[in-house]
Scaffold this motif. Structure first.
Motif, short mmCIF file in Angstrom:
data_model
loop_
_atom_site.label_atom_id
_atom_site.label_comp_id
_atom_site.label_asym_id
_atom_site.label_seq_id
_atom_site.Cartn_x
_atom_site.Cartn_y
_atom_site.Cartn_z
N ALA A 1 -15.93 -5.86 12.37
CA ALA A 1 -14.37 -5.50 11.68
C ALA A 1 -13.94 -5.67 10.11
O ALA A 1 -13.27 -5.02 9.39
CB ALA A 1 -13.21 -6.63 12.30
N ALA A 2 -14.54 -7.09 9.36
CA ALA A 2 -15.60 -7.17 8.21
C ALA A 2 -15.40 -5.75 8.09
O ALA A 2 -15.03 -5.30 6.39
CB ALA A 2 -15.57 -7.85 8.16
N MET A 3 -16.49 -5.29 8.03
CA MET A 3 -16.50 -3.89 7.82
C MET A 3 -16.37 -2.61 7.32
O MET A 3 -15.78 -1.75 6.24
CB MET A 3 -18.81 -3.25 8.48
N GLN A 4 -15.01 -2.34 8.59
CA GLN A 4 -14.57 -1.61 8.90
C GLN A 4 -13.11 -1.74 7.76
O GLN A 4 -12.50 -1.24 6.90
CB GLN A 4 -13.81 -1.19 9.80
N SER A 5 -12.98 -3.34 7.61
CA SER A 5 -11.72 -3.42 6.89
C SER A 5 -11.67 -2.93 5.11
O SER A 5 -11.42 -2.78 4.68
CB SER A 5 -11.37 -4.54 6.70
N PHE A 6 -13.56 -3.62 4.76
CA PHE A 6 -13.64 -3.01 3.19
C PHE A 6 -13.67 -1.49 3.29
O PHE A 6 -13.39 -1.22 2.44
CB PHE A 6 -15.09 -3.45 3.39
N GLY A 7 -14.61 -0.49 4.43
CA GLY A 7 -13.99 0.92 4.70
C GLY A 7 -12.80 1.27 4.14
O GLY A 7 -12.35 2.55 3.32
N MET A 8 -11.92 1.21 4.41
CA MET A 8 -10.81 1.36 4.72
C MET A 8 -9.91 0.75 3.32
O MET A 8 -9.68 1.60 2.72
CB MET A 8 -10.31 0.07 5.55
N TYR A 9 -10.19 -0.16 3.34
CA TYR A 9 -9.60 -0.96 1.40
C TYR A 9 -10.58 0.70 0.29
O TYR A 9 -9.71 0.64 0.20
CB TYR A 9 -10.17 -1.58 1.12
N THR A 10 -11.65 1.19 0.23
CA THR A 10 -12.35 1.41 -0.37
C THR A 10 -11.78 3.18 -0.45
O THR A 10 -11.13 3.53 -1.07
CB THR A 10 -13.84 1.56 0.08
N LEU A 11 -11.60 2.75 0.69
CA LEU A 11 -10.31 4.60 1.29
C LEU A 11 -9.21 4.32 0.56
O LEU A 11 -9.05 6.03 -0.48
CB LEU A 11 -11.04 4.82 2.81
N LEU A 12 -8.51 4.02 0.49
CA LEU A 12 -7.01 3.19 0.02
C LEU A 12 -7.16 3.56 -0.92
O LEU A 12 -6.22 3.87 -1.70
CB LEU A 12 -6.31 2.38 0.91
N THR A 13 -8.14 2.79 -1.90
CA THR A 13 -8.16 2.57 -3.46
C THR A 13 -8.34 3.43 -3.87
O THR A 13 -7.97 4.47 -5.01
CB THR A 13 -9.47 1.59 -3.51
N GLY A 14 -9.48 4.51 -3.07
CA GLY A 14 -9.72 5.51 -3.77
C GLY A 14 -8.47 6.48 -3.77
O GLY A 14 -8.83 7.38 -4.95
N GLN A 15 -7.64 6.54 -2.90
CA GLN A 15 -6.75 7.56 -2.38
C GLN A 15 -5.24 7.23 -3.28
O GLN A 15 -4.36 7.67 -3.45
CB GLN A 15 -6.03 7.61 -1.44
N GLY A 16 -5.56 6.04 -4.41
CA GLY A 16 -4.41 5.34 -5.16
C GLY A 16 -3.46 4.46 -4.77
O GLY A 16 -2.54 4.39 -4.73
N VAL A 17 -3.19 4.43 -3.09
CA VAL A 17 -2.62 3.77 -2.30
C VAL A 17 -3.04 2.24 -2.40
O VAL A 17 -1.92 1.67 -2.74
CB VAL A 17 -2.81 3.60 -1.01
N ILE A 18 -3.72 1.85 -2.66
CA ILE A 18 -4.09 0.31 -3.20
C ILE A 18 -4.70 0.20 -4.94
O ILE A 18 -5.76 0.59 -4.85
CB ILE A 18 -4.97 -0.23 -2.25
N ASP A 19 -4.44 -0.77 -5.48
CA ASP A 19 -5.11 -1.03 -6.95
C ASP A 19 -6.25 -1.81 -6.47
O ASP A 19 -6.53 -2.22 -5.26
CB ASP A 19 -3.91 -1.89 -7.18
N ARG A 20 -6.68 -1.41 -7.28
CA ARG A 20 -8.02 -2.66 -6.87
C ARG A 20 -8.54 -4.00 -7.43
O ARG A 20 -7.48 -4.55 -8.20
CB ARG A 20 -9.40 -2.37 -7.98
N LEU A 21 -8.74 -5.13 -5.98
CA LEU A 21 -8.27 -5.65 -6.18
C LEU A 21 -9.86 -7.25 -6.65
O LEU A 21 -10.51 -6.47 -6.80
CB LEU A 21 -7.73 -7.18 -4.70
N GLU A 22 -9.48 -8.01 -7.02
CA GLU A 22 -10.53 -9.33 -7.73
C GLU A 22 -10.76 -9.66 -6.08
O GLU A 22 -10.74 -9.45 -5.72
CB GLU A 22 -9.70 -10.67 -8.50
N THR A 23 -12.06 -10.52 -6.80
CA THR A 23 -12.97 -10.83 -4.98
C THR A 23 -11.66 -11.82 -4.59
O THR A 23 -12.41 -11.64 -3.07
CB THR A 23 -14.19 -11.69 -6.05
#
Length: 435
Positions: A125-147
């Motif tokens: 679940a953690a890996m898929q969450s990070f993959g979803m975050y990376t996908l949506l960041t690349g599409q401009g849906v989510i801004d890049r977050l701090e740590t």
């Protein structure tokens, strides 16, 4: 027919225990749907809607998640990590001796494997969450977050997936039916009005004839699903010595369902068939070289839900998982051993190894029919949509199969509980002292 349905529901409502289970199931479902609409922080909703509208793959995933992906709620991953963990554990059961021994230890072994599945689900679940975050960041849906905000988002998404599985297990233990299948069913049904509304708004008057053909075929498919799910191969069993309440009785029936695996092969296949496209979108979402980008585009085209490669892979996965899961849930050796211990045998077949071989032969043949049917049902709506030219009707055979199968499973379980309740009442009355 209507009178029988009314009578069935009236009998359900008269049973206090069944009413309690139905209320518990409904309450858990309300909690699940409420949590599914709690959005995660930092998401551009308009950009997210455009992304899902332009991607058939993500739209299909959103249907199975019950709209949680399109909303990017805290339950966006839903049950996907648990399903993937189940696939991995069941595959490992075939190759790891320790897990194979556990699978043969009955209820205790199954509980240990379920525990390992829950443990494995958390990192997945953690890996898929990070993959979803990376996908949506690349599409401009989510801004890049701090740590720290990123860790908070990953923990929230992982906790949402764990919470979904916990609710499903509560339904299994205290409610009606298999909780995991029921939550998937509930997500599909909850998304159905939105899907139908979107389809109706895009339909023109010239499409009415083709839509009529589509609806007739859909009705035929549902009827076939019901028929295959209820189909059984009855094997007569003869007992050397047996009596029931003092009456001689030496025969019984061993029913072998045509579809032993139920909807599990479909759920497993859906989880894997989307993987290449998800990987391709993940690769193309960042700053990558032209070569990697072209490869990702090619993979996306090959695994488009209407492509031959996608449907062929989907069919093969459903077919293979049907045989695999049937081998897990049906053990001819154990059945043959139990028959021999109880003095039972199949007419014309020697007890022991010969009975095991016969049962394996029969289950292999009937599973072939069931696997072919499941595979065809999974891809048939896509073929029909392409042939009649209505691609905007987002109604899949997978969703129909899951919905119909879960309804049949729940109905069968409720009928079984009513019969058990009636039997217990009969026993209680028969044991009362007579005046």
């Amino acid at each position: 027919m209507i009178n029988q349905i009314v009578e069935f529901f009236s009998r359900l409502l008269r049973s206090r225990e069944i009413r309690r289970k139905l209320l518990i199931t409904a309450a858990i479902l309300v909690v699940y749907r409420f949590a599914a609409h709690i959005p995660a922080a930092g998401v551009d909703r308009s950009s997210l809607q455009r992304l899902f509208t332009g991607s058939p793959l993500l739209s299909l995933l959103d249907v199975f998640s019950g709209g949680t992906l399109a909303n990017f709620s805290i339950m966006a991953l839903a049950l996907t990590p648990y399903i993937n963990a189940s696939i991995i554990l069941q595959l490992l059961t075939m190759v790891v001796p320790r897990l194979e021994e556990l699978s043969k230890e009955g209820e205790y072994g199954q509980e240990k494997i379920n525990q390992y599945t829950r443990f494995l689900m958390v990192p997945l679940a953690a890996m898929q969450s990070f993959g979803m975050y990376t996908l949506l960041t690349g599409q401009g849906v989510i801004d890049r977050l701090e740590t720290l905000p990123l860790i908070a988002m990953l923990v929230t998404m992982t906790a949402g997936s764990v919470f979904s599985v916990w609710l499903g297990e509560l339904i299994t233990e205290y409610g009606i039916g298999n909780g995991i299948s029921f939550l998937i069913f509930a997500g599909i049904v909850a998304r159905l009005p939105v899907t139908v509304a979107q389809s109706v708004t895009t339909v023109q008057s010239s499409d009415l004839l083709r839509i009529s053909v589509f609806l007739i075929l859909a009705f035929v498919i549902i009827a076939l699903i019901v028929f295959v799910n209820e189909a059984k191969r009855n094997i007569p069993i003869t007992y050397a010595r047996r009596s029931v309440r003092g009456l001689a009785s030496n025969t019984s029936i061993l029913p072998l369902k045509l579809n032993q695996a139920g909807v599990i092969p479909i759920i497993f296949a859906v989880s894997l068939v989307f993987l290449p496209s998800m990987v391709a979108q993940f690769l193309s979402s960042g700053n990558v070289s032209d070569q990697i980008y072209q490869i990702s585009v090619k993979i996306t085209q090959l695994f488009n839900p209407n492509s031959f490669v996608y449907n062929g892979t989907y069919f093969a996965l459903v077919f293979g998982f049907t045989y695999f899961y049937t081998s897990v849930v049906f053990n001819p050796e154990k059945i043959a051993e139990n028959l021999q211990k109880n003095g039972g045998f199949i007419s014309g077949i020697r007890p022991g190894g010969a009975t095991k071989n016969y049962l394996s032969y029969v289950i292999t043949r009937i599973t072939l029919v069931g696997a072919l049917f499941l595979g065809l049902i999974a891809i048939l709506p896509s073929l029909i949509q392409n042939s009649i030219g209505i691609s905007n009707l987002a109604i899949g055979g997978t969703g129909v199969l899951i919905v119909v199968s879960v309804i049949l499973e729940m109905t069968s379980e409720l009928e079984g509980q009513l019969v058990m309740k009636k039997y217990e009442s009969f026993i209680a009355v028969s044991r009362k002292p007579r005046a």
